[in-house]
Design a protein around this motif. Structure first.
Motif, mmCIF file in Angstrom:
data_model
loop_
_atom_site.group_PDB
_atom_site.id
_atom_site.type_symbol
_atom_site.label_atom_id
_atom_site.label_comp_id
_atom_site.label_asym_id
_atom_site.label_seq_id
_atom_site.Cartn_x
_atom_site.Cartn_y
_atom_site.Cartn_z
ATOM 1 N N GLU A 41 52.529 41.972 57.232
ATOM 2 C CA GLU A 41 52.326 41.148 56.038
ATOM 3 C C GLU A 41 52.683 39.709 56.391
ATOM 4 O O GLU A 41 53.856 39.360 56.516
ATOM 5 C CB GLU A 41 53.197 41.673 54.894
ATOM 6 C CG GLU A 41 52.805 41.136 53.548
ATOM 7 C CD GLU A 41 53.576 41.793 52.417
ATOM 8 O OE1 GLU A 41 53.858 41.094 51.444
ATOM 9 O OE2 GLU A 41 53.899 43.003 52.512
ATOM 10 N N ASP A 132 42.903 46.770 54.568
ATOM 11 C CA ASP A 132 42.247 45.586 53.998
ATOM 12 C C ASP A 132 41.883 45.826 52.539
ATOM 13 O O ASP A 132 42.057 44.948 51.691
ATOM 14 C CB ASP A 132 40.993 45.214 54.794
ATOM 15 C CG ASP A 132 41.313 44.614 56.154
ATOM 16 O OD1 ASP A 132 42.483 44.225 56.401
ATOM 17 O OD2 ASP A 132 40.369 44.547 56.991
ATOM 18 N N GLN A 135 44.939 45.532 50.423
ATOM 19 C CA GLN A 135 45.336 44.136 50.249
ATOM 20 C C GLN A 135 44.459 43.437 49.214
ATOM 21 O O GLN A 135 44.963 42.681 48.399
ATOM 22 C CB GLN A 135 45.295 43.393 51.578
ATOM 23 C CG GLN A 135 46.487 43.739 52.444
ATOM 24 C CD GLN A 135 46.588 42.855 53.673
ATOM 25 O OE1 GLN A 135 45.590 42.360 54.189
ATOM 26 N NE2 GLN A 135 47.811 42.676 54.146
ATOM 27 N N ALA A 140 49.006 46.583 48.724
ATOM 28 C CA ALA A 140 49.505 46.794 50.087
ATOM 29 C C ALA A 140 50.938 46.284 50.262
ATOM 30 O O ALA A 140 51.323 45.879 51.343
ATOM 31 C CB ALA A 140 48.583 46.101 51.083
#
Length: 144
Positions: A41, A132, A135, A140
């Motif tokens: 992250e 992905d 996110q 996420a």
């Protein structure tokens, strides 16, 4: 690890001990400590250091970590107390079958595994695509 097959989910590393997957190039004796930027992250400073007893989880860590260079897996030794990693035990796998942990205390690097086999390119891409998508949805987040 004999280096002949992909890691198996939930299977403890055959030589025993704890593992940490990353792209960082570390020396034996180095200390992994909290307070560093997350491997997963961007811009997040981590309160814990994460590790596992399974080669599969360590391999994912090595393959998915941010940064340049090749993935690496280290045998590590906790220097203090640790707990189950709630990011997998509470959210995905009750009972901690991934044998994943976290600690606010340093982990000492005792060796590097050099003959591990990664996941197939298709599995890595599928995992990246899934992360992905999480996110994009804002789901996420790492519980740290």
């Amino acid at each position: 690890m004999s280096g002949v097959r992909e890691p198996v989910p939930f299977e403890a590393y055959e030589a025993g001990g704890y593992l940490h997957g990353t792209k960082a190039d570390l020396a034996v004796g180095a200390m992994l400590v909290p307070g560093r930027e997350s491997n997963f992250e961007v811009g997040r400073v981590m309160n814990y250091v994460y590790f596992t007893k399974t080669l599969d989880a360590a391999t994912w860590g090595a393959e998915l970590a941010a940064g340049a260079g090749r993935g690496r897996i280290y045998v590590v030794e906790p220097t203090g107390e640790f707990e189950d990693d709630p990011n997998v035990t509470d959210k995905k796998f009750p009972g901690n079958p991934t044998q994943s942990f976290r600690s606010r205390e340093p982990l000492r690097v005792v060796a590097e595994l050099v003959d591990w086999v990664g996941h197939s390119a298709e599995k890595v891409q599928a995992m990246r695509d899934g992360l992905d998508a999480l996110q994009r949805k804002g789901a996420a987040r790492i519980e740290d």
